[in-house]
Write an enzyme that holds these catalytic residues in place. Structure first.
Site, PDB file in Angstrom:
ATOM      1  CB  CYS A  63      50.675  43.992  36.139  1.00  8.45           C
ATOM      2  SG  CYS A  63      52.271  43.559  36.659  1.00  8.45           S
ATOM      3  CB  ALA A  64      48.211  47.912  32.127  1.00  8.30           C
ATOM      4  N   GLY A  71      43.408  47.385  31.528  1.00  8.35           N
ATOM      5  CA  GLY A  71      43.428  48.584  31.873  1.00  8.35           C
ATOM      6  C   GLY A  71      42.592  49.329  32.815  1.00  8.35           C
ATOM      7  CB  CYS A  92      42.123  40.219  42.945  1.00  7.24           C
ATOM      8  SG  CYS A  92      42.574  39.215  41.195  1.00  7.24           S
TER       9      CYS A  92
END
Length: 403
Positions: free
Chosen positions: A232-233, A236, A354
């Site tokens: 789930c870049a 990046g 997060c």
């Protein structure tokens, strides 16, 4: 502080776009700061920080100002007046700020500050969810910490420079930084500055990345030469960190469902001097199937509510809806169930968010481990990172191993 009319009007304009037009605060500020090329660093800082401050305390200020959506220009000036009074800034003699009831503002602030949902300026549903999920004591501490302005944290690109070298390099550009204990690649700015215009940034010597976010890549325990997948870049940030930990050796595959984000990652990777990686767009299930049982390490930095990063995205308090959290939890479990198949026997996977909500974090991992697809995995360790304990973003990480 002397208020300048053109700067205040820029703040009012930004607030209209954020509150009434539903635009994202960071994009609006970026746009508004281009209004006048003559504005200096201090002018730009005033516009950005004042706008973010009023967005952060929107509920409290609207209660005090008795302003309601959709906000008229007069209502937005009322919010600005409340901000000034509570900051101890003298109001100029402008018609837009006439008859501001300063004593009543202070009295109302004292009264509302006794009630958490007003004091911390959150919607009712969010306050109820936070207390239910974390308990009264932790939620009270956590939401107070998340309402503090975020520090500017850099991550040293160790492929190009050492931390002491970068500190010296930045000092020459009049940017002072300090180390943070427990974060080996992190530097904190002593004073907020625009680091994106520096030669050091253009040369790829650092990335801006919160200290808590910098904990995720090392949690995966990557080694040079491994095949590592960041599934789930996004744009990046953690992919770049993984590449530096891998010393540019091995194979790093960045996956995402958004091609635009992968394009941004390619640009960042070039600047960072990274060449052990490739991007693959997830445009069908075949992309994942081709990687089944092949990854030594897998990072699942899953989409989430973002409740841990309110510090840097204060407008998310007003954009987030309870239905979204229910929906995203389904997406998170789906990612765990399907993407985990990329890990080979003996390989490791990190699930990270997060968010600070246990239902998005430890409960998701528990549900996965108890499922048919999860029975081959075991939990190695997990960590909740709270803003109230670190001063940085709220995060969660779980390391699991395929046995």
């Amino acid at each position: 502080m002397r208020l300048h009319r053109n700067l205040v009007f820029a703040v009012i304009d930004a607030l209209k776009q954020i509150f009434n037009d539903g635009e994202y605060a960071d994009k609006v500020i970026e746009k508004v700061l281009r209004y006048d090329k003559r504005w200096g660093a201090r002018d730009r800082a005033f516009i950005a920080e004042t706008t973010y401050d009023i967005v952060r305390w929107k509920r409290l200020y609207t209660e005090i100002a008795e302003a309601h959506e959709p906000y008229s220009r007069q209502h937005l000036f009322r919010l600005f007046a409340v901000w000034c009074v509570l900051k101890g800034i003298s109001l100029p003699d402008w018609k837009q700020l006439e008859e501001t009831p300063e004593r009543r503002i202070k009295g109302k602030f004292d009264e509302l500050s006794k009630i958490r949902k007003f004091r911390e300026s959150v919607p009712d549903w969010m306050d109820e969810l936070g207390e239910k999920s974390l308990g009264n004591k932790l939620w009270t501490k956590e939401i107070a910490a998340l309402n503090q302005q975020a520090d500017v944290i850099l991550r040293v690109n160790t492929l190009k420079i050492t931390k002491p070298q970068l500190k010296l390099f930045l000092a020459k550009e009049d940017i002072e930084t300090v180390d943070i204990d427990g974060y080996p690649d992190a530097l904190k700015l002593k004073e907020r500055k625009n680091v994106f215009t520096t030669e050091a940034f253009k040369d790829g010597l650092f990335e801006v990345q919160d200290a808590s976010s910098q904990l995720v890549a090392p949690y995966l325990e990557v080694q040079p030469g491994q095949r590592v997948v960041d599934a789930c870049a996004g744009a990046g940030g953690k992919t770049l960190h993984l590449a530096s930990l891998m010393q540019n050796k091995g194979q790093l595959i960045a996956l995402d469902i958004y091609e635009s984000k992968l394009k941004k990652l390619k640009i960042r990777a070039r600047r960072n001097g990274i060449h052990n990686f490739e991007t693959r767009l997830i445009d069908s299930t075949k992309v994942i199937k081709k990687l089944h049982n092949s990854a030594d390490r897998l990072l699942l930095d899953a989409p989430c509510s973002g409740l841990g990063v309110i510090k840097r995205n204060p407008d998310s308090k007003w954009k987030l809806e309870p239905e979204f959290i229910d929906r995203i939890m389904g997406v998170q479990q789906d990612i765990l169930q399907n993407y985990s198949k990329m890990v080979k026997k003996g390989g490791q996977m990190v699930y990270a968010t997060c968010s600070i909500l246990p239902q998005e974090n430890t409960e998701q991992v528990k549900k996965f481990l108890e499922s048919e697809n999860g029975k081959e995995f075991e939990l190695v360790r997990e960590q909740n990172v709270y803003a109230s304990e670190t001063g940085f973003d709220g995060f969660y990480m779980a390391l699991v191993k395929k046995i």
